[in-house]
Design a protein around this motif. Structure first.
Motif, mmCIF file in Angstrom:
data_model
loop_
_atom_site.group_PDB
_atom_site.id
_atom_site.type_symbol
_atom_site.label_atom_id
_atom_site.label_comp_id
_atom_site.label_asym_id
_atom_site.label_seq_id
_atom_site.Cartn_x
_atom_site.Cartn_y
_atom_site.Cartn_z
ATOM 1 N N TYR A 184 33.118 22.296 38.075
ATOM 2 C CA TYR A 184 34.113 23.301 37.697
ATOM 3 C C TYR A 184 33.960 24.652 38.394
ATOM 4 N N GLY A 185 32.956 24.807 39.260
ATOM 5 C CA GLY A 185 32.742 26.098 39.894
ATOM 6 C C GLY A 185 31.866 27.002 39.059
ATOM 7 N N VAL A 186 31.519 28.168 39.604
ATOM 8 C CA VAL A 186 30.686 29.123 38.871
ATOM 9 C C VAL A 186 31.533 29.848 37.829
ATOM 10 N N GLY A 187 30.841 30.555 36.924
ATOM 11 C CA GLY A 187 31.548 31.226 35.840
ATOM 12 C C GLY A 187 32.629 32.167 36.317
ATOM 13 N N GLY A 188 32.345 32.943 37.370
ATOM 14 C CA GLY A 188 33.326 33.901 37.870
ATOM 15 C C GLY A 188 34.585 33.268 38.417
ATOM 16 N N ASP A 189 34.508 31.994 38.807
ATOM 17 C CA ASP A 189 35.688 31.292 39.314
ATOM 18 C C ASP A 189 36.640 30.890 38.190
ATOM 19 N N ASN A 190 36.193 31.016 36.940
ATOM 20 C CA ASN A 190 36.952 30.511 35.802
ATOM 21 C C ASN A 190 37.430 31.621 34.870
ATOM 22 N N VAL A 191 37.740 32.771 35.452
ATOM 23 C CA VAL A 191 38.273 33.903 34.697
ATOM 24 C C VAL A 191 39.751 34.066 35.023
ATOM 25 N N LEU A 192 40.578 34.157 33.991
ATOM 26 C CA LEU A 192 42.028 34.287 34.168
ATOM 27 C C LEU A 192 42.506 35.726 34.034
ATOM 28 N N ASP A 193 41.836 36.485 33.187
ATOM 29 C CA ASP A 193 42.245 37.864 32.923
ATOM 30 C C ASP A 193 41.033 38.595 32.361
ATOM 31 N N VAL A 194 41.120 39.892 32.281
ATOM 32 C CA VAL A 194 39.995 40.684 31.798
ATOM 33 C C VAL A 194 40.524 42.013 31.287
ATOM 34 N N LYS A 195 39.787 42.611 30.366
ATOM 35 C CA LYS A 195 40.070 43.969 29.924
ATOM 36 C C LYS A 195 38.832 44.806 30.183
ATOM 37 N N ILE A 196 39.017 45.892 30.920
ATOM 38 C CA ILE A 196 37.893 46.729 31.320
ATOM 39 C C ILE A 196 38.202 48.185 31.011
ATOM 40 N N VAL A 197 37.193 48.925 30.544
ATOM 41 C CA VAL A 197 37.297 50.367 30.366
ATOM 42 C C VAL A 197 36.788 51.008 31.651
ATOM 43 N N ASN A 198 37.656 51.729 32.345
ATOM 44 C CA ASN A 198 37.275 52.290 33.638
ATOM 45 C C ASN A 198 36.577 53.632 33.470
ATOM 46 N N ALA A 199 36.302 54.287 34.584
ATOM 47 C CA ALA A 199 35.523 55.522 34.563
ATOM 48 C C ALA A 199 36.251 56.674 33.883
ATOM 49 N N ASN A 200 37.540 56.528 33.625
ATOM 50 C CA ASN A 200 38.298 57.545 32.901
ATOM 51 C C ASN A 200 38.388 57.238 31.415
#
Length: 522
Positions: free
Chosen positions: A186-202
């Motif tokens: 199935y590939g590595v974990g990072g290959d199996n991400v569809l979307d993400v929510k991130i808090v940026n530097a602001n």
């Protein structure tokens, strides 16, 4: 894409600049923006217990450790936003911790004296999915065990390809790329991400559309803590057969383990070795432990192994047939009777055993003579030393691999090596010196057998001996000095990662001793 980049550019033009305010101002800012019981200052009676709550290596909790100003135990995304904004306003950096398996402890300590706070995500947990759906939203503080349990009980017939250790944090696993027993299929974990929510530097929350594909690419294996604080991942789930088979076979030097390893490594990329089959090997003292995971029934496994690896001597009596969830529990705990609910246990039991790890990649066979020398000169001389060999190929780096994440150790890699040496009871005494000396000697012995220029290493097995960032007078980590260690982890992807860093965090707020530096403008 252009719109997303323009949006990021607008946000960066409106950043909050760090002030010269005191640590007290940072703490006051936190108290005004989140419940006070979520912030543990050094004066708190619970400070040490919270700091140590997910520490996996007690060598980093001694009196010489540079400790945080406080620990922020965020239980909501708004708390993460507040921590970032208060930190930026007051010049206090954040170290972000989820599972706590960081091999150098950089998620909760600083090597050099500086004012920083730990943002602990252990309360930001949850796996959200619907039966029959091929994806799940996973909060960043969740562990692999929690992910496995929820998928296996709520959505049987699906899996997420991750590692063998249930207490590893999902966020840390993916941020470093994420290798495991099912990656050949199935590939590595990072290959199996569809979307993400991130808090940026602001302190703003961005999803995949808002952040753009460059940042989305970078955080899935390029050291996610360099770019912001991921608070949730949407993961692709893959279908798995109702029954999988796990086999553990122990062989000794007297049983010809060098011959077996020589045969094992030459079958890794063989066209006849299907991706449904993974055989990883753990080497310790005079033994080799062949751990097999097959996505199917024992009868099919035996037919395959008899064709490609008959020397292993696998029989039906060795097989353990079970569903995928039980297999994950068995692989972690080593007992078929352990209930799957044990995967939910986050309790740490590291005691006084300290350890140090290093890593390598192998692209050409070591050979029988090499394995024999390894055992005779090194492994048989230290019962507390270990090597774990993780096979690659197929969907990780086969001819048809679609490389979608920054994990670079793909085409041509036979296997990854994790070295480990542990000792008891003192962090820096005689036993530590002996254990570390043995590890250094073993690492040196393996140099002719592993990759070179660069000598590749795995980012999730972080190793400060490979190098550390140098911060310039402008307060920004040097891109050129960073190449010393970063090109071993990320190879040709390092420059692209640094370009993303320059785009989303040019002031280098999210920084540690091995974070991605911004790419200079000229």
């Amino acid at each position: 894409m252009a719109l997303a980049l323009a949006l990021l550019g607008f946000l960066l033009c409106n950043t909050f600049l760090p002030s010269s305010a005191s640590s007290d101002s940072f703490l006051q800012c936190l108290s005004s923006m989140m419940p006070s019981q979520l912030v543990y200052q050094q004066s708190s009676s619970s400070f040490i217990s919270v700091l140590e709550s997910s520490v996996q290596n007690p060598k980093f909790i001694t009196n010489t450790t540079v400790r945080p100003l406080c620990i922020i135990t965020a239980s909501d995304v708004s708390h993460v936003q507040a921590a970032v904004r208060c930190g930026r306003w007051n010049g206090v950096r954040l170290r972000v911790r989820s599972g706590g398996h960081d091999y150098e402890g950089l998620s909760y300590r600083s090597v050099q004296p500086e004012v920083f706070a730990v943002l602990d995500l252990a309360k930001l947990i949850g796996v959200h999915l619907n039966p029959g759906e091929g994806s799940a939203w996973v909060d960043a503080g969740s562990t692999l065990g929690e992910l496995y349990y929820t998928v296996g009980t709520t959505n049987p017939g699906f899996l997420f390809p991750a590692g063998a250790c249930a207490t590893v944090g999902v966020s840390g696993f993916i941020s470093g790329g994420g290798i495991g027993l099912m990656m050949r299929k199935y590939g590595v974990g990072g290959d199996n991400v569809l979307d993400v929510k991130i808090v940026n530097a602001n302190g703003n929350v961005l999803d995949r559309d808002a952040m753009g594909e460059d940042l989305f690419w970078a955080i899935r294996g390029g050291g996610g803590e360099s770019f912001g604080v991921v608070v949730a991942w949407r993961l692709k789930l893959s279908k798995v057969p109702p029954i999988v088979t796990v086999v553990n076979i122990l062989k000794t030097m007297e049983q010809g383990v060098a011959d077996l390893l020589a045969k094992w490594e030459t079958t890794i990329l063989s066209p006849s070795l299907i991706p449904d089959l993974t055989i990883r090997v753990v080497l310790q003292e005079r033994h080799a432990f062949f751990q097999t995971l097959f996505l199917g029934r024992c009868s099919d496994l035996l037919n395959t192994v008899r064709n490609v690896f008959p020397e292993l001597g696998m029989t039906a009596a060795d097989c353990n047939e079970m569903n995928w969830l039980r297999a994950m529990a068995f692989i972690y705990f080593g007992n078929t009777n352990t209930p799957v609910e044990a995967l939910l246990n986050r309790t740490k039991n590291v005691g006084n055993h300290y350890f140090k790890s290093k890593s390598d990649y192998v692209r050409r066979a070591v050979g029988k003579a090499g394995w024999e020398s390894l055992y005779q000169q090194w492994l048989s001389q230290n019962g507390n030393g270990q090597m774990i060999l993780e096979p690659h190929g197929a969907m990780v780096g086969g001819a048809n691999t679609n490389t979608t994440s920054p994990y670079p150790h793909r085409r041509g890699v036979l296997f990854n090596i994790q070295y480990g040496s542990n000792w008891c009871c003192d962090a820096n005494g005689t036993m530590a010196a002996a254990a570390l000396g043995w590890l250094k000697g073993l690492y040196g012995f393996m140099e002719p057998f592993v990759t070179s220029n660069p000598r590749e290493a795995f980012a999730n097995y972080r190793d400060l001996e490979l190098g550390q960032n140098v911060v310039g007078r402008d307060g920004v980590s040097s891109y050129w000095n960073g190449r010393v260690w970063a090109e071993k982890y990320f190879m040709g992807n390092y420059r692209r990662l640094a370009a993303v860093k320059a785009m989303v965090d040019p002031s280098d707020y999210f920084r540690n001793e091995q974070s991605i530096p911004p790419l200079p403008k000229s």
